[in-house]
Every structure is written in structure tokens, then in C-alpha cells.
Enzyme design. Structure first.
Site, PDB file in Angstrom:
ATOM      1  N   CYS A   8      -6.508  30.656  15.776  1.00 30.78           N
ATOM      2  CA  CYS A   8      -7.758  30.417  15.801  1.00 30.78           C
ATOM      3  C   CYS A   8      -8.509  31.635  15.833  1.00 30.78           C
ATOM      4  O   CYS A   8      -7.944  32.466  16.731  1.00 30.78           O
ATOM      5  CB  CYS A   8      -8.213  29.429  16.449  1.00 30.78           C
ATOM      6  N   GLN A 229      -7.738   7.421  23.593  1.00 32.39           N
ATOM      7  CA  GLN A 229      -7.067   8.734  23.445  1.00 32.39           C
ATOM      8  C   GLN A 229      -7.345   9.617  22.593  1.00 32.39           C
ATOM      9  O   GLN A 229      -7.841   9.392  21.530  1.00 32.39           O
ATOM     10  CB  GLN A 229      -5.694   8.230  23.266  1.00 32.39           C
ATOM     11  N   CYS A 352      -1.990  11.964  32.387  1.00 29.05           N
ATOM     12  CA  CYS A 352      -2.293  13.197  31.817  1.00 29.05           C
ATOM     13  C   CYS A 352      -2.172  14.352  32.810  1.00 29.05           C
ATOM     14  O   CYS A 352      -2.510  15.292  32.516  1.00 29.05           O
ATOM     15  CB  CYS A 352      -3.638  13.277  30.872  1.00 29.05           C
TER      16      CYS A 352
END
Length: 396
Positions: A8, A229, A352
């Protein structure tokens, strides 16, 4: 294919991706090795399953939040805020993690902001300024959008409704597939929890998401503050892993702590006898009840703190299975204490944040559980984060 064709243009400055998109395979291996080292005291390496890579690698995120930012000199940006010090606003014009049309939404919003130079960016430390964030959610059925503009709820920084409606109309005139638009006003006060006043501006009050395991599909209505999620395909793999870990025979009672919008429980309901969900956030409970009805599932949901629920039920027959998917901070000690008193046969812990997860798994192991299996799943490509699922069983 564990690589991307390019990086990117904002890589290295925006604070999002911490490893080059072109080097996914090596960054994934680094994350996997770190997890093995972290959990080595609790589980043999052969019981840790190979990490499941993220798929797709690009454009898979179903939610992203962008921030309004303004320097002391008045320079305005909409995008991300860099982690560097002093902080800088990064005017994002490309993000490979979400649908590329999200950039059209940002550009429309930038033009609207330029047309109203009196609107300032919100500055959290002082609770001053008008414009906070814009959140883009993407449905995985029709690739449509829910857009949420968050502004300050303080009277002196309030944005008039007619100005908000200008922004809304600019979006609708774009031809983008927009399912719903919301306006949230952030109400912050010292020593008080932050709340939001929500105005539904346009379209349906929810975004549709569909998840499947074993060929069974379930439909979910996702509202502005519903947790879901961040990668829909990876969410299916998480729930499939939970099912494989619990290995249900159809006669079990399953307790889904921190159940959110009910997604785990609803997808696992066909495989067990009884599902109970517990969730503290009222909006999430309302979403769970809506999704339960939508999918014709028999599941009971309690609006209650996990600690209080476990304490209140510690002397009742224990559930066979407890699935916990808590916030990044984990269950915390008191909730964990009462869960141990319930003494379920199996606990599946989804997290997470493996650092918090191993601390709480260590407590469970000290109190008579054994960590049997572990499955890392990558939901956050090009970052240092991994989702991790562990199965703990009570020793007889």
C-alpha cells in the site's frame, strides 16, 4: 498464495499494517513462532495446530474506522492517526484491507468537510471539536455499506441536523450501494462512561452478514454497535474450530460467555442440546435476540455481567462446555474465579490478545485444567496480531 503483488502507498506511516503486504508468508511465520514460544510452558508444540492463514489477504475487512484530525495550525485530515510522536493525521486515499469503494466514501466526506470549514476535528483529551470518526461496514451478501458518522454530543460543538443531512445526501447521490446511514453523537463527561446518542438517518437499521459451517448458513443482522469478527471468512473458520474442539454429541449444555450478537451460539445450536448466552451490552443483547428469532434457534440470552452470572449460578448444575470470547482485557480475576467454581468439563477460550489469554489459561491450568489443543487463526494480516483458540479440559 501467501503474498500480495505490491505494498500500500501508506505502508509504514499510517499505523495500520506493521509488516509489508508483499512479505505475508514470512510475517505469518514470525507471528506463529512467537505464539509457540509464548505458550511453550503450557502445551507441547505438537498440540499447536498450524496457523490458518488469512483469506482473502486483501479487501477482506468488513469494518474500518477512520478519524478526523486537525493540527493546531488548522490543517485537516481524514484517515488514520499515526502512532508516531507527535501524532499526525494521515489522509488515507488507499487501503488494501477494505473494499476500495470505501475511499469514495472518504472523498465524499472530505468534500463535505471542506464546504463547512467551521467544523473542527474532535480532540479526545480536551473533549473539544465536532467531528470524531466515520465507520464503514461492508455486508458479505450484497457487498453493501453501512456508514456511521460520529460527532461530539457537546452542545457547543454540536453539528446541526441540516449539515448532517447534506453529508447524507452527498453519499446517496454517489450511487454507492448504501444500505444504511447512522449518525452517532458521542456523550463524554469526566468520571462517567462514554455513551452514544444514535440517529438512524437512512435505510435499514442493520447490515446483513451470512456465515456458514458444515454447509449450514445463518443470517445475521448487524447494527451500528454490534461486535462482528472483522473478517467474515475467518469468522467461519473460528466457529468451525470451536465445533471441532468441543466435539459435541448433541446432549451438551453450552454456555456462551460474552456472546455479543449471539453469532457463536446460533451457529453451534444445531450441535448441542442447550445454548445459554451472557452479554453485558444492552444493544448486543437486543441484536442477539433478533438474530435468534431470525434463525429460529432455541437460545436463551441474559443481560448480565459474566462475573455476576457465574457467581449467581455457581451452585447449579455445571454446563458441559463454556465458550469465552472476551474483550482484549480478558475475563479478569473475579469472573475467572466464579467460572472455576462452575467447573465445566471443557472450556474453549477465543482471544485476539494471547498475552492476556496465557495469563488466564495459566490460572485455569493451576486449578485443574489441561490445555489440550490450540489453533491460531490470522484475522489481521500484515500486523503483529493473531486470533488464538485454545481447548482446556478439566482433569478428573
Amino acid at each position: 498464495m501467501l503474498s500480495c503483488y505490491r505494498n500500500c502507498k501508506h505502508f509504514g506511516v499510517c499505523g495500520g499494517c506493521s509488516s509489508p503486504q508483499m512479505e505475508y508468508a514470512s510475517s505469518l511465520k514470525t507471528k506463529e513462532l512467537a505464539l509457540h514460544n509464548l505458550f511453550a510452558p503450557l502445551i507441547p508444540s505438537q498440540n499447536i495446530l498450524p496457523v490458518i492463514p488469512c483469506s482473502p489477504l486483501l479487501r477482506g475487512r468488513n469494518k474500518m474506522e477512520f478519524s478526523f484530525y486537525q493540527t493546531v495550525d488548522g490543517e485537516k485530515t481524514l484517515g488514520f492517526i499515526s502512532p508516531s510522536k507527535p501524532k499526525k493525521g494521515i489522509p488515507i486515499t488507499e487501503c488494501l484491507m477494505i473494499d476500495e469503494r470505501a475511499m469514495d466514501i472518504l472523498n465524499i466526506t472530505r468534500s463535505w468537510w471542506t464546504a463547512h470549514p467551521d467544523l473542527s476535528a474532535y480532540y479526545p483529551p480536551l473533549n473539544k471539536g465536532s467531528l470524531c470518526t466515520i465507520t464503514v461496514r461492508v455486508g458479505n451478501i450484497s457487498n453493501d455499506f453501512m456508514i456511521i458518522l460520529t460527532t461530539s454530543g457537546r452542545e457547543e460543538f454540536a453539528v446541526p441536523l441540516n449539515i448532517i443531512q447534506e453529508w447524507q445526501q452527498s453519499l446517496l447521490d454517489s450511487g454507492l450501494p448504501i444500505t444504511s446511514i447512522f449518525w452517532e453523537e458521542k456523550l463524554s463527561a469526566r468520571n462517567s462512561p462514554t455513551t452514544f446518542r444514535t440517529t438512524h438517518l437512512y435505510g435499514a437499521p442493520f447490515l446483513k452478514q451470512q456465515l456458514s459451517i458444515d454447509g449450514r448458513s445463518s443470517l445475521f443482522h448487524i447494527r451500528p454497535r454490534s461486535f462482528f469478527q472483522p473478517q467474515s471468512l475467518q469468522a467461519e473458520k473460528i466457529i468451525q474450530t470451536i465445533k471441532e474442539f468441543i466435539d459435541p454429541c448433541g446432549e451438551e449444555t453450552l454456555l456462551d460467555l460474552y456472546c455479543g450478537a449471539g453469532i457463536i451460539g446460533i451457529l453451534l445450536a444445531p450441535y448441542v442440546k442447550k445454548i445459554i448466552g451472557v452479554e453485558l451490552v444492552p444493544d448486543a443483547v437486543a441484536s442477539a435476540q433478533e438474530n435468534i428469532q431470525l434463525n429460529s434457534v432455541d437460545m436463551e440470552v441474559f443481560l448480565e455481567d459474566a462475573k455476576q452470572f457465574c457467581k449467581r449460578n455457581e451452585n447449579l448444575p455445571s454446563p458441559d462446555i463454556v465458550v469465552i470470547d472476551p474483550p482484549r482485557c480478558g475475563m479478569q480475576n473475579r469472573a475467572l474465579k466464579y467460572l472455576l467454581r462452575m467447573a465445566p468439563k471443557k472450556i474453549v477460550y477465543v482471544s485476539c490478545n494471547p498475552l492476556t489469554q496465557i495469563q488466564e489459561c495459566s490460572v485455569l491450568v493451576e486449578q485443574g485444567y489441561q490445555l489440550r489443543r490450540m489453533q491460531p487463526i490470522d484475522q489481521f494480516p500484515h500486523t503483529n496480531h493473531l486470533e488464538n483458540i485454545v481447548l482446556l479440559e478439566r482433569l478428573s
